[in-house]
Each structure stands twice: as C-alpha cells, then as structure tokens.
Design a protein around this motif. Structure first.
Motif, PDB file in Angstrom:
ATOM      1  N   HIS A   1       0.822  -1.215   0.000  1.00 55.65           N
ATOM      2  CA  HIS A   1       0.000   0.000   0.000  1.00 55.65           C
ATOM      3  C   HIS A   1       0.856   1.265   0.000  1.00 55.65           C
ATOM      4  O   HIS A   1       0.383   2.346   0.355  1.00 55.65           O
ATOM      5  CB  HIS A   1      -0.964   0.021   1.190  1.00 55.65           C
ATOM      6  CG  HIS A   1      -2.013  -1.034   1.148  1.00 55.65           C
ATOM      7  ND1 HIS A   1      -3.359  -0.753   1.273  1.00 55.65           N
ATOM      8  CD2 HIS A   1      -1.943  -2.376   0.981  1.00 55.65           C
ATOM      9  CE1 HIS A   1      -4.058  -1.882   1.202  1.00 55.65           C
ATOM     10  NE2 HIS A   1      -3.206  -2.872   1.015  1.00 55.65           N
TER      11      HIS A   1
ATOM     12  N   SER B   1      -1.361   1.459  -3.656  1.00 58.49           N
ATOM     13  CA  SER B   1      -2.727   0.958  -3.562  1.00 58.49           C
ATOM     14  C   SER B   1      -3.692   1.833  -4.353  1.00 58.49           C
ATOM     15  O   SER B   1      -3.675   3.060  -4.226  1.00 58.49           O
ATOM     16  CB  SER B   1      -3.181   0.908  -2.106  1.00 58.49           C
ATOM     17  OG  SER B   1      -4.553   0.576  -2.012  1.00 58.49           O
TER      18      SER B   1
ATOM     19  N   GLU C   1      -1.569   3.966   1.832  1.00 61.08           N
ATOM     20  CA  GLU C   1      -1.055   4.281   3.168  1.00 61.08           C
ATOM     21  C   GLU C   1       0.038   5.339   3.116  1.00 61.08           C
ATOM     22  O   GLU C   1       0.730   5.565   4.109  1.00 61.08           O
ATOM     23  CB  GLU C   1      -0.534   3.012   3.838  1.00 61.08           C
ATOM     24  CG  GLU C   1      -1.632   1.992   4.123  1.00 61.08           C
ATOM     25  CD  GLU C   1      -1.130   0.752   4.838  1.00 61.08           C
ATOM     26  OE1 GLU C   1       0.090   0.682   5.141  1.00 61.08           O
ATOM     27  OE2 GLU C   1      -1.948  -0.150   5.090  1.00 61.08           O
ATOM     28  N   ASP C   2       0.186   6.005   1.959  1.00 62.40           N
ATOM     29  CA  ASP C   2       1.212   7.035   1.811  1.00 62.40           C
ATOM     30  C   ASP C   2       0.603   8.330   1.273  1.00 62.40           C
ATOM     31  O   ASP C   2       1.192   9.023   0.458  1.00 62.40           O
ATOM     32  CB  ASP C   2       2.352   6.548   0.917  1.00 62.40           C
ATOM     33  CG  ASP C   2       1.867   5.940  -0.400  1.00 62.40           C
ATOM     34  OD1 ASP C   2       0.639   5.831  -0.595  1.00 62.40           O
ATOM     35  OD2 ASP C   2       2.711   5.577  -1.233  1.00 62.40           O
TER      36      ASP C   2
END
Length: 220
Positions: A151, A188, A193-194
C-alpha cells in the motif's frame, strides 16, 4: 505497449473506476491487477468483464470460499506470478512455493493459524525478502518486477555490478536499464497508506519507462 499495473483495491469500486479512467486517458493498452480486490463480487466481476489479467493476493486466497459459480472458478485460476519479456508481476514476492501456482491451490494449502507474511512479505519492511526478490530477478533474467501488498508507492533499483541499491518514492518517472534490476511497488488503488491519492504504475516497455502515477479519488 503501455501497461497500467494496479493493486490492493480492498473493496474500493470508486478507486477501480478512477484508476482505469486515468490509465485510459494516458493511452494504456492493457491492465494487470496485482491482487487484493476485496470481497465485493461486483469488483471481481468488473475485472473479469474487462478481461484484466490478475495475480492472486492474500484476500483472494482467504475469500475464495465466499465465491461461487463461474466467478469462483475464474478467481481460483489466478496465477501467483505473471512473467513476460524481462518483466514479472506478483502480489508481494516472486518467490512463491511451487505447489501454489493458483489461488485455488493456495487456498487449499493454507492452514488455519498460518502467518500471511510467510507467503506475502512486505518488501518495504522486510530487507531479507527484498534482497531475495532481487536475487530471484537476477537468476531469472527479470529486469523489472511489479508488486502490490505494501500500500506504499516506491521503487528500488539495484546494480549487480556495483551492488548499490537505491530507493525512489512516487510520483516519479523511472528509466529502466537492462544492467539493473528494478522493483516497483505500485501502491494501492483503493486504500493507500502514503497519502490520500490513489496509486498505480504505467509501464511503457518499448520506451523502458515506468511512471508512478497518483490519481485523486475517494478512499473506502
């Protein structure tokens, strides 16, 4: 050929359509999905209807028993790895056990209580798994490897002659070299998640270029 490579939708149908629309605007010729679609049959059906090539992730393995009919048969046939012309595509690592060539085989093999990390390491957190993937690429004459699962959108470039390894974070344009091995974490397309933007990679094999792209879209 321009290939849009995306992963980890995790039931985000809006993310799927946003990434596909952006890739089409970038004149992508085809799509490859790197697993973890989610449990919504309509997402799987959309992938199937578009003829998108897929490799299985941990969500497909754990969720296969929830599916039925032709959709279960199709998802059950997804391979662990796609290889072609010096490139490879997988969910987490190219080093999967030989008895697990398909989703169905992995679902039958995995026993209750077994750790997902044994099959699906996170390359950005597991340096041993990262180096194992690079060694696999070197021994199999693969110069670019695309993966999901983390992700996080980032890349590693290893020069086996100098043994130097460098990392890059997206968005970026990466120029591939046959003298190096490049691992691309596509990020993702559903639950990044970044940051808030959805992520995928656009691979132009003729030009030897990978664009790490970000698309504004809604999370799950």
């Amino acid at each position: 050929m321009r290939t849009a490579v995306f992963a980890d939708l995790h039931d985000n149908y809006t993310g799927l359509t946003a990434v596909l629309d952006d890739a089409q605007a970038q004149q992508a010729d085809r799509f490859i999905f790197l697993g973890d679609a989610g449990h919504q049959p309509r997402i799987l059906a959309a992938l199937q209807a578009r003829g998108i090539r897929c490799v299985y992730g941990n969500w497909e393995v754990s969720g296969l028993r929830r599916l039925s009919g032709s959709l279960a048969e199709w998802v059950g046939s997804w391979p662990a790895l796609i290889r072609e012309d010096g490139a490879a595509y997988c969910h987490a690592s190219p080093e999967m056990p030989a008895p697990l060539p398909t989703t169905a085989a992995a679902a039958a093999w995995l026993k209750k209580g077994m750790s997902w990390s044994a099959l699906f390491p996170r390359l950005h957190r597991d340096i041993d798994a990262l180096w194992n993937a690079l060694a696999w690429m070197h021994s199999h004459n693969v110069h670019v490897l695309f993966h999901g699962h983390t992700h996080v959108q980032m890349a590693w470039v290893w020069n086996p002659t100098t043994n130097k390894l460098r990392s890059l974070a997206g968005p970026a344009t990466i120029h591939l070299s046959s003298a190096e091995h490049t691992i691309i974490g596509v990020g993702s397309a559903g639950v990044p998640e970044d940051g808030g933007a959805l992520r995928y990679a656009l691979y132009d094999d003729a030009a030897g270029v990978v664009d790490l792209r970000r698309v504004e879209g809604e999370g799950t």
